[in-house]
Write an enzyme that holds these catalytic residues in place. Structure first.
Site, PDB file in Angstrom:
ATOM      1  N   GLU A 356       0.807  -1.224   0.000  1.00 39.12           N
ATOM      2  CA  GLU A 356       0.000   0.000   0.000  1.00 39.12           C
ATOM      3  C   GLU A 356       0.839   1.273   0.000  1.00 39.12           C
ATOM      4  OE1 GLU A 356      -0.589  -2.629   1.900  1.00 39.12           O
ATOM      5  OE2 GLU A 356      -2.724  -3.128   1.914  1.00 39.12           O
ATOM      6  N   HIS A 425      -9.477  -3.386  12.250  1.00 42.98           N
ATOM      7  CA  HIS A 425     -10.291  -3.392  11.024  1.00 42.98           C
ATOM      8  C   HIS A 425     -11.468  -2.425  11.122  1.00 42.98           C
ATOM      9  CE1 HIS A 425      -8.030  -6.815   9.621  1.00 42.98           C
ATOM     10  NE2 HIS A 425      -8.784  -6.947   8.560  1.00 42.98           N
TER      11      HIS A 425
END
Ligand SMILES: Cc1ncc(C[n+]2csc(CCOP(=O)(O)OP(=O)(O)O)c2C)c(N)n1
Ligand SMILES: [Mg+2]
Length: 647
Positions: A356, A425
């Protein structure tokens, strides 16, 4: 010179040899030690010196200084000093060059230290994967500041070995011999122009002066005089002077000296930029104001609206492209990218390696060279590994290069919640991003807004972070079929009222509307304002609403410390300090991470019933709270019964 200056004296041959193999239309990038690269690529000497002196005539108008040089006319796109961090940006420019198909190549200069940065390895992998036309020119001067190679890397492995592990073609050249570097660079550049994929050149060399500044510092004991003298015998100018073809006559040398002296004199006498101009170029100019279209009669879910926005932009803008982990998966980022690869092809809609950080740099590099990337993250938490690229690079290129480049980039991040997603998350870190000048942070709560604002974000010339709450994905709304844009800096009044303003964002706007319904039965008339965007934040709309109701409650799904709710309360206090009937109040998350067990997280998020209780409290209404509403009774870790995980 009142800024850090990392001189390249002793390392000139690498810059000269590599750049002599390039055309003016090729692009070069560099890091902190960049002057030689800038000059060798044809950069303007006067603009460079003026920049180092902090003058208005500098190549960045004084905003960059020695570590941030640019001369786009000469193809020197940019240098930035976070070690390794410019490398993926150069790779992104190589992606643009490849897509253009005009044979343009890109060079990025880096040091031996940069080869220890993860982002450089991510970048090498991506460049090899996509066969990009980029030359990695690694000046191995044996040191990272005072740390020699042997305390940083195992002896049995060379810098080239490190690169070769990625399958890149590696070339060694004597970094102090300009002719040798030139010859090997020419061969490499020829390969690049023919599409043979990236090349990595290791160029051993040595710096004569201290890491940063004009002094001699061997005496402090990090390298030996013997080693220094050994290299000095092989100074690039000594080697060049032995090669008759490189010899200059005294007339030419005098002319060069004069040019340098003139540039210094000009830099010293040039004016400083006005302090009042320091706030210019934080953002590229905004696009024209939009009209809100009627909603029509077609219903779309939030996720379908996002998909449609991207679809329309991919169709309309041939320089736009979409990438991210899982983008072409059968599930297509919860439906938001389904079918787009099939429609637009693998060059414009593609999956990425699990890198990323570098991929964000790639997006930035392609954006500053003319493309409009859309990058997706299935969770905001995953984007955190790219914080360097987002904060140091995307947010800063327009400013630090004095408005000469912009970063038209959209980064989509999904905020998770519920179904056991836990501490890594489901973080709502919107306040973090909103803290950074140069970024725009938008969080639409309806499908209608999601489509219009995503299109506006893609058209915007700034980095825009679109934070999508996962629990909004199933929400339906009337969404016009046409291509339309909505302002990305204007709050929305979702419901007018006179007794109290609920200030909310994203999913919390839904809870606020539900709470407003319930409060109606207590004869409490609630105004709900959905900020929609939190950088910029629509202070005028906020103040106007609270000035009318004279009471407010902020409802946010973020941590309260140094947060969006703090910011709202600060703004209202500054503008309306004596006009409020009740003290500022807020409902946000408890000050601990999100737990995983649904039992532990049962009371974690503010719900409509919490909002109702708070409002009744603020208004000193002590009636028993009605809990019969279906809104209040839905499962605590599911937006509705149909949501059955895992995401
Ligand atoms: C990410 C990051 N960490 C630390 C620094 C501080 N720093 C500036 S230059 C440098 C050394 C880099 O070594 P190398 O890549 O070999 O380049 P050289 O200075 O030798 O040309 C360091 C550690 C930085 N700028 N960025
Ligand atoms: Mg070094």
């Amino acid at each position: 010179m009142r800024c850090p200056v990392h001189l390249s004296i002793g390392q000139e041959a690498a810059a000269v040899g590599v750049c002599a193999a390039l055309q003016p239309s090729d692009w070069a990038f560099s890091g902190h030690r960049n002057h030689a690269h800038y000059l060798a690529k044809g950069g303007n000497l006067k603009a460079m010196l003026a920049e180092i002196y902090g003058k208005a005539t500098g190549c960045c108008g004084g905003k960059g200084g020695s570590m941030h040089l640019t001369d786009q006319a000469a193809g020197f796109i940019g240098a930035t000093p976070i070690v390794g961090s410019t490398v993926p940006i150069a790779v992104g420019a190589a992606l643009t060059a490849q897509r253009e198909g005009k044979g343009r190549v890109v060079v990025v200069f880096l040091g031996d230290g940069a080869m220890e940065a993860g982002v450089v390895h991510e970048s090498l992998n991506f460049a090899v994967l996509k066969k990009l036309p980029i030359l990695f020119a690694c000046e191995n001067n044996l040191y990272s500041v005072y740390s020699p190679l042997e305390v940083r890397q195992p002896p049995q492995r060379s810098i080239s070995d490190l690169a070769a592990g990625h399958g890149v073609k590696t070339v060694q050249a004597d970094g102090n011999d300009a002719q040798e570097v030139y010859g090997k660079a020419c061969a490499a550049v020829q390969d690049l122009r023919q599409g043979a994929g990236p090349v990595f050149m290791e160029l051993p060399t040595y710096r004569w002066l201290e890491h940063c500044g004009p002094g001699y510092d061997n005496d402090i004991g990090y390298r030996t005089e013997d080693e220094f003298q050994e290299w000095k015998r092989r100074d690039p100018l000594v080697i060049s002077s032995r090669q008759s073809s490189a010899m200059l006559g005294s007339v030419e040398i005098d002319a060069i000296r004069q040019e340098i002296e003139d540039a210094f004199s000009a830099a010293i006498s040039d004016p400083f930029p006005e302090p009042s101009s320091a706030g210019l170029h934080v953002y590229a100019p905004a696009k024209t104001t939009r009209q809100e279209p009627g909603r029509g009669t077609r219903e779309l879910s939030y996720s379908e609206a996002l998909r449609e926005a991207q679809d329309m932009c991919l169709e309309k803008y041939s320089n736009s492209y979409l990438m991210g982990l899982g983008v072409p998966d059968p599930k297509g980022i919860f439906g938001t990218t389904c079918g787009l690869q099939k429609k637009y092809g693998e060059e414009r809609v593609f999956d990425i390696p699990l890198s990323e950080n570098a991929i964000t740099g790639v997006a930035i590099g392609s954006a500053v060279t003319g493309m409009r990337p859309i990058l997706t993250h299935q969770r905001l938490d995953f984007a955190l590994v790219s914080i360097d690229q987002i904060v140091n690079q995307a947010a800063k290129w327009h400013y630090m290069f004095n408005g000469t480049m912009s970063v038209p980039l959209v980064i989509r991040m999904i905020i998770g919640r519920g179904w056991g997603q836990g501490p890594q998350h489901s973080q709502s870190l919107h306040s973090w991003f909103a803290h950074i000048p140069g970024l725009k942070v938008i969080m639409p709560s309806t499908p209608y807004d999601a489509k219009g604002m995503l299109i506006a974000a893609i058209e915007d010339d700034n980095p825009v972070l679109l934070l999508e709450h996962r629990w909004l994905y199933g929400i339906k709304d009337y969404v016009p079929e046409l291509f339309y844009t909505l302002p990305i800096d204007k709050a929305k009044i979702l419901r007018s009222g006179s007794d109290i303003t609920l200030v909310s964002i994203s999913y919390m706007s839904l809870e606020c509307l539900n709470a407003a319904e319930i409060l109606n039965s207590y004869n409490v008339n609630v105004e709900v304002i959905d900020l929609v965007s939190i950088r910029p934040i629509d202070v005028d709309a906020l103040i106007a609403s609270v000035a009318k109701t004279k009471r407010y409650l902020v409802v946010d799904h973020g941590d309260p410390v140094c947060s969006l709710s703090s910011e709202i309360i600060a703004n209202v206090s500054e503008h309306l300090s004596n006009q409020l009937k009740t003290a500022p109040a807020r409902l946000s998350l408890p000050i601990h991470p999100v737990p995983t067990s649904h039992n532990l997280s049962a009371n974690y998020y503010p719900t409509a019933s919490d909002i109702v209780k708070s409002v009744l409290n603020i208004l000193h209404i002590s009636e028993k709270i009605l809990t019969s509403s279906s809104h209040v009774n839905h499962p605590k870790d599911q937006p509705d019964k149909s949501f059955n995980g895992p995401f």
